[in-house]
Motif scaffolding. Sequence first.
Motif, PDB file in Angstrom:
ATOM      1  N   LEU A  49      -1.874  -2.103  -6.709  1.00 44.35           N
ATOM      2  CA  LEU A  49      -2.823  -2.692  -5.777  1.00 44.35           C
ATOM      3  C   LEU A  49      -3.475  -3.920  -6.375  1.00 44.35           C
ATOM      4  CD1 LEU A  49      -4.575   0.352  -4.205  1.00 44.35           C
ATOM      5  CD2 LEU A  49      -3.046  -1.247  -3.137  1.00 44.35           C
ATOM      6  N   ASN A  71     -21.360  -5.396  -1.215  1.00 44.30           N
ATOM      7  CA  ASN A  71     -20.670  -5.858  -2.411  1.00 44.30           C
ATOM      8  C   ASN A  71     -21.646  -6.160  -3.537  1.00 44.30           C
ATOM      9  OD1 ASN A  71     -18.146  -6.177  -3.326  1.00 44.30           O
ATOM     10  ND2 ASN A  71     -17.829  -8.228  -2.512  1.00 44.30           N
ATOM     11  N   LEU A  90      -9.368  -6.617  -2.087  1.00 41.47           N
ATOM     12  CA  LEU A  90      -9.192  -6.558  -0.639  1.00 41.47           C
ATOM     13  C   LEU A  90     -10.238  -7.382   0.086  1.00 41.47           C
ATOM     14  CD1 LEU A  90      -8.190  -2.903   0.089  1.00 41.47           C
ATOM     15  CD2 LEU A  90      -6.818  -4.945   0.178  1.00 41.47           C
ATOM     16  N   SER A 107     -21.131  -6.436   4.567  1.00 47.95           N
ATOM     17  CA  SER A 107     -20.211  -6.246   3.449  1.00 47.95           C
ATOM     18  C   SER A 107     -20.629  -7.096   2.267  1.00 47.95           C
ATOM     19  CB  SER A 107     -18.783  -6.579   3.866  1.00 47.95           C
ATOM     20  OG  SER A 107     -18.618  -7.957   3.933  1.00 47.95           O
ATOM     21  N   PRO A 123     -13.119  -1.486   2.768  1.00 47.03           N
ATOM     22  CA  PRO A 123     -12.775  -1.248   1.359  1.00 47.03           C
ATOM     23  C   PRO A 123     -13.985  -1.067   0.469  1.00 47.03           C
ATOM     24  CG  PRO A 123     -11.450  -3.004   2.228  1.00 47.03           C
ATOM     25  CD  PRO A 123     -12.490  -2.719   3.250  1.00 47.03           C
ATOM     26  N   LEU A 135     -14.698   2.451  -0.293  1.00 46.95           N
ATOM     27  CA  LEU A 135     -13.887   3.079  -1.336  1.00 46.95           C
ATOM     28  C   LEU A 135     -14.438   2.775  -2.720  1.00 46.95           C
ATOM     29  CD1 LEU A 135     -10.321   2.341  -0.109  1.00 46.95           C
ATOM     30  CD2 LEU A 135     -11.276   4.568  -0.581  1.00 46.95           C
ATOM     31  N   LEU A 136     -15.025   1.561  -2.851  1.00 49.73           N
ATOM     32  CA  LEU A 136     -15.464   1.156  -4.169  1.00 49.73           C
ATOM     33  C   LEU A 136     -16.647   1.958  -4.664  1.00 49.73           C
ATOM     34  CD1 LEU A 136     -15.131  -2.661  -3.838  1.00 49.73           C
ATOM     35  CD2 LEU A 136     -13.752  -1.151  -5.163  1.00 49.73           C
ATOM     36  N   PHE A 174       0.833  -1.206   0.000  1.00 52.35           N
ATOM     37  CA  PHE A 174       0.000   0.000   0.000  1.00 52.35           C
ATOM     38  C   PHE A 174       0.861   1.247   0.000  1.00 52.35           C
ATOM     39  CE2 PHE A 174      -4.477  -0.407   0.061  1.00 52.35           C
ATOM     40  CZ  PHE A 174      -4.730  -1.703   0.439  1.00 52.35           C
ATOM     41  N   PHE A 224      -9.709  -2.599  -5.661  1.00 47.68           N
ATOM     42  CA  PHE A 224     -10.125  -2.764  -4.277  1.00 47.68           C
ATOM     43  C   PHE A 224     -11.042  -3.940  -4.070  1.00 47.68           C
ATOM     44  CE2 PHE A 224      -8.134   0.440  -1.920  1.00 47.68           C
ATOM     45  CZ  PHE A 224      -7.812   1.429  -2.827  1.00 47.68           C
ATOM     46  N   SER A 254      -9.963 -10.358   3.277  1.00 50.64           N
ATOM     47  CA  SER A 254     -10.673 -10.478   4.545  1.00 50.64           C
ATOM     48  C   SER A 254     -11.214 -11.888   4.719  1.00 50.64           C
ATOM     49  CB  SER A 254     -11.804  -9.474   4.615  1.00 50.64           C
ATOM     50  OG  SER A 254     -12.876  -9.925   3.855  1.00 50.64           O
ATOM     51  N   LEU A 278     -11.794  -5.448   7.783  1.00 53.72           N
ATOM     52  CA  LEU A 278     -11.226  -5.419   6.438  1.00 53.72           C
ATOM     53  C   LEU A 278     -12.273  -5.798   5.406  1.00 53.72           C
ATOM     54  CD1 LEU A 278      -8.446  -4.797   5.483  1.00 53.72           C
ATOM     55  CD2 LEU A 278      -7.943  -7.218   5.435  1.00 53.72           C
TER      56      LEU A 278
END
Lengths: 225, 203, 324
Positions: free
Chosen positions: B89, C244, C122, C240, C90, C93-94, B70, C119, C126, C86
């Motif tokens: 990433l 998603n 990520l 999440s 993220p 952010l998406l 990161f 992302f 998790s 986790l």
Amino acid sequence: MLKEIWDNLKGLYSLGVGMAITGRYLLSPVETIHYPRQVVADEIMESFRGPIQLTFGPKDPAQSRCISCQMCVKACPGHCLTVTKGETKSPVVWLYDFSYCCLCGACVETCPASALEFSHKVYLVAKSRAELSMDLLADLKSRALKKAESVKSELPGSAPTTQNLAAPGPKDSPVKAEATKTPLANSDPEPKAPTEARPPKKAAKADPLPSDATIESRPKNGSDQ
Amino acid sequence: MNDVLDQFFHSLGHLFDEAETCLTPYLPGQEFVALLAFAFYVLLIVSGGLVAVLARNLVRATLGLIVTFFGVAGMYLLLASPFLALMQLLIYVGAVCVLIFFAIMLTKNTSDGDEAKFPKISNLILAFLAALGPLVVAGPLIYQGTKAITTRKPVDSGANLGEGLLSIDLLPFELISIVLLVAMAGAVFLAYRPGSKEGSAAL
Amino acid sequence: MFLSLAIVAQIIVAVLLIIALMVGNAVVMVYMERKVAGFIQRRPGPYEVGPYGTLQAICDSMKLLAKQLYRPGNVDLILYYLAPILAFFPVLLLYLPIPFGPYLTALPVGDGVILILAFAGLGVLSNLLAGWSSNNKYSLLGAARAVSQTVAYEIPMILALLAVVFLSGSTDLKVVTDQQGPWPWQWNIVLQPLAFFIYLVSLVGETNRAPFDLPEAESELAAGFHTEYSGMGFALFFLSEYANMLLVSFVAAVFFLGGYKGPIADGFWWIFIKAYALMFFMVWIRWTFPRVRFDQLLNINWKWLLPLGLFNLWLTAAVIKVAF
């Protein structure tokens, strides 16, 4: 190779068929009976094995057929029955602890006098263990009383159709549900002398089974369907 | 409806710009923000690296590696290459670290393996000297001074990269794709045992 | 000046709104899923709490909040508590590059697609951490399966989106939306039906959603990688997962279904309608099809979706090269 592709396309088509089926189910009305707004009608509960009850006597419905032979007491694997003989053959105390009962039916099968049967109490609810200890003689008397009243007051109704599986439940009935009426509550007056030994056939069709004395009462069957 | 929203956002934007011009003497300048970001990314890289090297547990070490990646992605951002940062990433965190995780999870690791023990002092000294090497060589070069921010616009957009890869650098591009193909074929060859049930449907 | 007060304020407000969207989405989706499941199975679904059961999700979330956080003895504490966090953050952010309306993009970057793809990896992490740190064979197997499935299904997803990027000439989500028209025959789905189909299948596979939900198969792996999580940890995984699902539905709406453009008036309502239609479709699929076996799952991906995606890409490139 082409065969595989063709098989997969047929498979995709079958997936679409499956989704059409569930889509149709999605838009169709619900099949289940929505308790407590509706309850299951008695007619389809004929084979339901609920807690046991004493059968009506041949001459006097309030008098049980039991001869206090203690065969059921011995047959019960859970030792839930207590029968005490009176001075005559008939019992004076008939206690049934439903919290030990496994509904095996040994008592019903083994009774030589055909005094026991399965009730159809689907909606039995108890809030404490004490409520599950039932006095079957009192229960018999109250049922006989109810039957006598229902036979007197109802009109000969038509045969119930198979489509009306749902009878209006306690939440919907205009008659307010009576106070909790456990079989233990023994405030019945002397049972009235029965008007008929056996109800006539037509009324029997409309009310084939003794309505169970559960905690919530329901309106009579033949009239409200 | 959308015109109303448009006007609303424009006026809001004007409001913010005016607020900014009023507050500019008190707000940190862009150079300062860039330095702050640089410090943060350096912190990420160093801490991630330390965790990766010193952790008792391989999974935690991999987490440290992810933190380092990161930080590196942040460095790419500071170098005006957002495309590369996202690729970093996507590839390193999303694929390589997952691969490392699999390798760790599917092998037997006990809690008293080599990584759990504190290293020998001689190894520690050697490691320290090895880390000093690049620092001694690259340090003076960096120290001679570079600007904190650049006025160059990002030129690494997908279009430019694509043009470059397919015109100027076509031969390396094709060679790299051949190398990848060989690697994949080799992996399949190593794992495949004809006729054995183990080879297929392992999980 | 690419960092100004306006942009900072915009991002902060956008993040708060997105958190609200995620929580609201979870509430709505819980209710929709249970009701649709009920009606497909010819039963009412939640009915008692609130009018027609609408407050059921609130009761569920209160229950999850109040549950005891029970964890097994020898788990790796840091990893165990890190995994649900986790999983959740993220996804925030998406949501940033998605154009919810003509002027409603949180962070209008030029590389929206790549940000989303980067992302999404990520979330995979998790799952792995949750499975590993639970110190439980079932969780580990569930995590390994989940990760290999997610990583596998990312590839046809990328290929399908790439085909649309070829058509639009840009990876910016706003540009992709603007190139489609308001009416359904002007959407990208008409030009790229195969890509849409590939994306739809990989959407279901990517979010670990039935019939591809073997990693969290409730009947087989005892809930897979989130077996050992109860209360808030499970709630975060749950949240999440729904976030998603909503995200990939939004991306599908933007790329194939015209985004915020619609027949009468362009606006954010259209993208919500389209995304929730896709969510409803996913719920419908879940309660229709039986679960796919794991090797079949991966076979579908590697043997069918990947070649189809590549073929579609090649075809698109050829048509573009020849026709334009």
